[in-house]
Design an enzyme around this catalytic site. Structure first.
Site, PDB file in Angstrom:
ATOM      1  NE  ARG A  61     -13.143  17.036  23.480  1.00 55.85           N
ATOM      2  CZ  ARG A  61     -14.108  16.127  24.168  1.00 55.85           C
ATOM      3  NH1 ARG A  61     -13.674  15.269  25.266  1.00 55.85           N
ATOM      4  NH2 ARG A  61     -15.421  16.154  24.076  1.00 55.85           N
ATOM      5  CG  ASP A  63       9.302  -7.868  40.312  1.00 55.97           C
ATOM      6  OD1 ASP A  63       8.410  -7.159  39.985  1.00 55.97           O
ATOM      7  OD2 ASP A  63       9.903  -8.346  39.236  1.00 55.97           O
ATOM      8  CE  LYS A  84      11.599  -1.845  38.901  1.00 55.71           C
ATOM      9  NZ  LYS A  84      10.652  -1.313  38.071  1.00 55.71           N
ATOM     10  CD  GLU A 142      12.614  -5.552  40.419  1.00 60.24           C
ATOM     11  OE1 GLU A 142      11.606  -4.877  39.963  1.00 60.24           O
ATOM     12  OE2 GLU A 142      13.346  -6.085  39.517  1.00 60.24           O
ATOM     13  CE  LYS A 188       4.950  -0.528  34.485  1.00 59.75           C
ATOM     14  NZ  LYS A 188       4.603  -2.024  34.690  1.00 59.75           N
TER      15      LYS A 188
END
Length: 298
Positions: A104, A227, A171, A206, A139
């Site tokens: 598994r 962005d 950012k 950004e 992510k």
């Protein structure tokens, strides 16, 4: 597909697999221990149920070896290679209990890695003919970033920074704190950041509007991330930058939009969907236990 792939760090892979096996069988596999003779030997084939791009061969082999150091694993398809439904990707022969113990974990990881490689390859195909690179983001699944980034490379994609420790990426929230929303202070603030960092540290910033580009460039940054820009503004942004920094596009990137984004002339397109929402590719492990003497049966 031909991609350059460095070997995965063995110690890091071992840590991931050890944690996975401890989670899956903290006190052993009671089912196999109850039903399968300790001396039984099994042969298993990793078989594709659907087409895709393979990733995770090293991980599959290491999972089997961790369960049975004497297991013989044959990788029949290299990472980064395409396959069709019905293809046998790998074969293992070893202690039956061990093969069942590792099954598994080995499947879960190779199914996810191959899914990421397959998804990435589709995005890369959509930007064919342009100079844009398709890159991953942070992510990723916690604890599996090393494997998932490898899978992106298997699909022909590129990697962004590995962690928060690797580069400066300022950012909108960072800039709002530093400048109070005053774009006129961008150059001063970012230039101060540049002075206080080692010259080897990459700085990316950004921006969310065209007017921020010149003040950011004046600070000597390495990459500008545009962005959620429209295609028209992406083209304008690339023209404003004029090669003075790398240009990354981010936001609203999917299979339907990426070709248009690439055509604007950006250098990099970051895509969270490469890793954050893939469906595991359908791979199966077909196991055959070799004949066991009656005296060995439990």
């Amino acid at each position: 597909m031909t991609v350059h792939l460095d070997p995965l760090p063995r110690a890091a892979v071992q840590r991931i697999l050890q944690a996975a096996l401890e989670e899956d069988a903290p006190h052993g596999d009671v089912t196999s221990q109850a039903l399968i003779p300790a001396s039984a030997v099994a042969t298993a084939e990793l078989t594709a149920r659907e087409a895709g791009i393979f990733s995770g061969g090293e991980v599959f082999a290491a999972a089997m070896a961790l369960a049975d150091p004497e297991a013989a694993v044959e990788l029949l398809v290299p990472d980064g290679a395409s396959f069709t439904a019905g293809d046998v990707l790998a074969r293992v022969r070893g202690n039956a209990r061990a093969v069942l113990l590792a099954e598994r974990v080995a499947l879960n990881l190779t199914q996810r890695m191959s899914a990421i490689a397959t998804r990435t390859a589709e995005y890369v195909r959509r930007v064919g003919g342009s100079a844009a690179r398709v890159a991953d983001t942070r992510k990723t699944t916690p604890g599996l970033r090393l494997l998932e980034r490898h899978a992106v490379r298997c699909g022909g994609g590129s990697n962004h920074r590995f962690s928060l420790s690797d580069a400066v990426l300022a950012k909108d929230n960072h800039l709002a704190v530093l400048t109070g929303g005053d774009d006129a202070r961008l150059t001063e603030v970012l230039a101060g950041v540049r002075r206080n960092l080692p010259h080897t540290t990459h700085i990316e910033v950004e921006v969310d509007r065209l007017g921020q580009i010149e003040p950011v460039l004046a600070a000597g940054v390495d990459t500008i991330m545009l962005d959620n820009f429209s295609l028209e503004d992406l083209e304008k942004g690339v023209a404003v930058v004029g090669g003075r920094a790398l240009v990354e596009a981010s936001g609203n990137v999917n299979l339907d939009t990426i070709a248009g984004i690439a055509a604007t002339g950006v250098d990099i397109i970051s895509v969270g969907a490469l890793t954050h929402s893939v469906r595991a590719l359908d791979l199966g492990l077909d196991i055959r236990v070799e004949a066991v003497p009656a005296a060995a049966l439990p």
